[in-house]
Design a protein around this motif. Structure first.
Motif, short mmCIF file in Angstrom:
data_model
loop_
_atom_site.label_atom_id
_atom_site.label_comp_id
_atom_site.label_asym_id
_atom_site.label_seq_id
_atom_site.Cartn_x
_atom_site.Cartn_y
_atom_site.Cartn_z
N GLU A 113 0.82 -1.21 0.00
CA GLU A 113 0.00 0.00 0.00
C GLU A 113 0.86 1.26 0.00
N ALA A 114 2.08 1.16 0.49
CA ALA A 114 2.99 2.32 0.51
C ALA A 114 3.77 2.39 -0.79
N GLY A 115 4.16 3.59 -1.15
CA GLY A 115 5.04 3.79 -2.30
C GLY A 115 4.35 3.88 -3.64
N VAL A 116 3.04 4.08 -3.64
CA VAL A 116 2.31 4.18 -4.91
C VAL A 116 2.59 5.53 -5.57
N THR A 117 2.99 5.49 -6.84
CA THR A 117 3.14 6.71 -7.64
C THR A 117 2.50 6.47 -9.00
N TYR A 118 2.20 7.56 -9.71
CA TYR A 118 1.50 7.46 -10.98
C TYR A 118 2.28 8.14 -12.10
N ALA A 119 2.21 7.55 -13.27
CA ALA A 119 2.89 8.05 -14.45
C ALA A 119 1.86 8.39 -15.51
N PRO A 120 1.39 9.64 -15.56
CA PRO A 120 0.32 9.98 -16.51
C PRO A 120 0.80 9.94 -17.95
N LYS A 121 -0.15 9.84 -18.85
CA LYS A 121 0.14 9.86 -20.28
C LYS A 121 0.81 11.17 -20.67
#
Length: 301
Positions: A192-200
């Motif tokens: 659950e920790a360390g989530v990041t997002y890479a948008p288009k």
């Protein structure tokens, strides 16, 4: 094993070819529909479509899936052991996720949960990550949230471009998905920790903001090479920057500090090493600057 393969860009091609070479029965290949491309805007199939035709595999190119019951039924009728998904470009509805006996298995180009989303390779370089990798996961309805089957890391070289990293990760993904199918490893929930997002990304993301730090600009040049590419405006043209290096220097951001392509930034300076004008061949900076002067004191847009 009876499979469907679902992918569209170059990244997915090594996995398709590896599955075929390993003797898996590929009942159908799903990919994005042909789109206009090139000067003539001719309808052009995507890389996975071309590879599937080369291998003699049946291809399906639905424009949408989420509310198309006929497509859901057709997919279920394939009687699949599993579906392998790699950068397909369409969201799979629950009816399709649940249809194969072993579910839908995704090849994702990051070490999840870091860099969920559309552009994980670019995001890792932009952030200055020292490593990335491939995660093989079982898909669920959330964005890259499914449990992990296998993962393998690789270092990001200091001079790595998105193009080079893309090719290395595509080969790794092909190898790991074969392992996942053969070994059927236990699925492990993502932390659950360390989530990041890479948008288009879009082409607008390639504009260089000279007020940023030189190190961040150098990473952007590598992260967006070859697509969408980084650029600045000068003389009514968008000039692409294909390679650059951080060097000492200070001045008004965007100002040329010498006649050889050293640009002041928000912190330190950026030496332009390889450039390209619209419709022209890429050139090393010394050759480029002989035909497109950027004298000291010029402020780039």
């Amino acid at each position: 094993m009876r499979l469907a393969f679902m992918g569209s860009p170059d990244f997915a091609v090594p996995a398709l070819r590896a599955l075929h070479a390993a003797g898996h029965e590929i009942a159908a290949v799903y990919c994005q529909p042909p789109r206009p491309a090139g000067r003539g805007q001719k309808e052009t199939p995507c890389p996975v479509h071309r590879a599937a035709l080369d291998l003699g595999l049946p291809v399906r190119t639905p424009a949408r899936l989420r509310r198309d019951a006929a497509e859901h039924d057709a997919f279920a009728a394939l009687d699949l052991d599993a579906a392998v998904v790699a950068a397909y470009g369409l969201i799979l509805p629950r009816a399709m996720l649940d249809a194969p006996r072993r579910g839908c298995i995704n090849i994702h180009a990051s070490l999840l949960p870091r860099w969920r989303g559309a552009a994980p390779i670019h995001a890792a370089i932009l952030a200055g990550d020292r490593e990335t990798g491939i995660t093989i996961m079982r898909m669920e309805e959330g964005l890259d949230t499914g449990p992990m089957l296998l993962a393998e890391a690789m270092p990001i070289a200091p001079d790595a471009t998105a193009g080079a990293l893309h090719d290395a990760l595509a080969a790794m993904g092909a190898r790991l998905v074969l392992r996942a199918l053969a070994e059927d490893p236990a699925a492990i929930p993502q932390p659950e920790a360390g989530v990041t997002y890479a948008p288009k990304l879009t082409k607008a993301d390639g504009r260089l903001d000279w007020a940023a730090e030189a190190a961040a600009l150098e990473r952007r040049v590598r992260a967006l090479n070859p697509w969408p590419g980084t650029f600045f405006d000068h003389g009514g043209e968008q000039v692409r920057v294909l390679a650059a290096r951080v060097e000492p220097g200070a001045g008004v951001p965007g100002m040329l500090l010498d006649d050889a392509g050293l640009v002041a930034t928000g912190t330190a300076a950026l030496r332009l090493l390889r450039l390209q004008r619209p419709g022209r061949a890429a050139q090393d900076a010394d050759a480029f600057l002989r035909g497109f002067a950027l004298p000291r004191g010029t402020v780039l847009g």
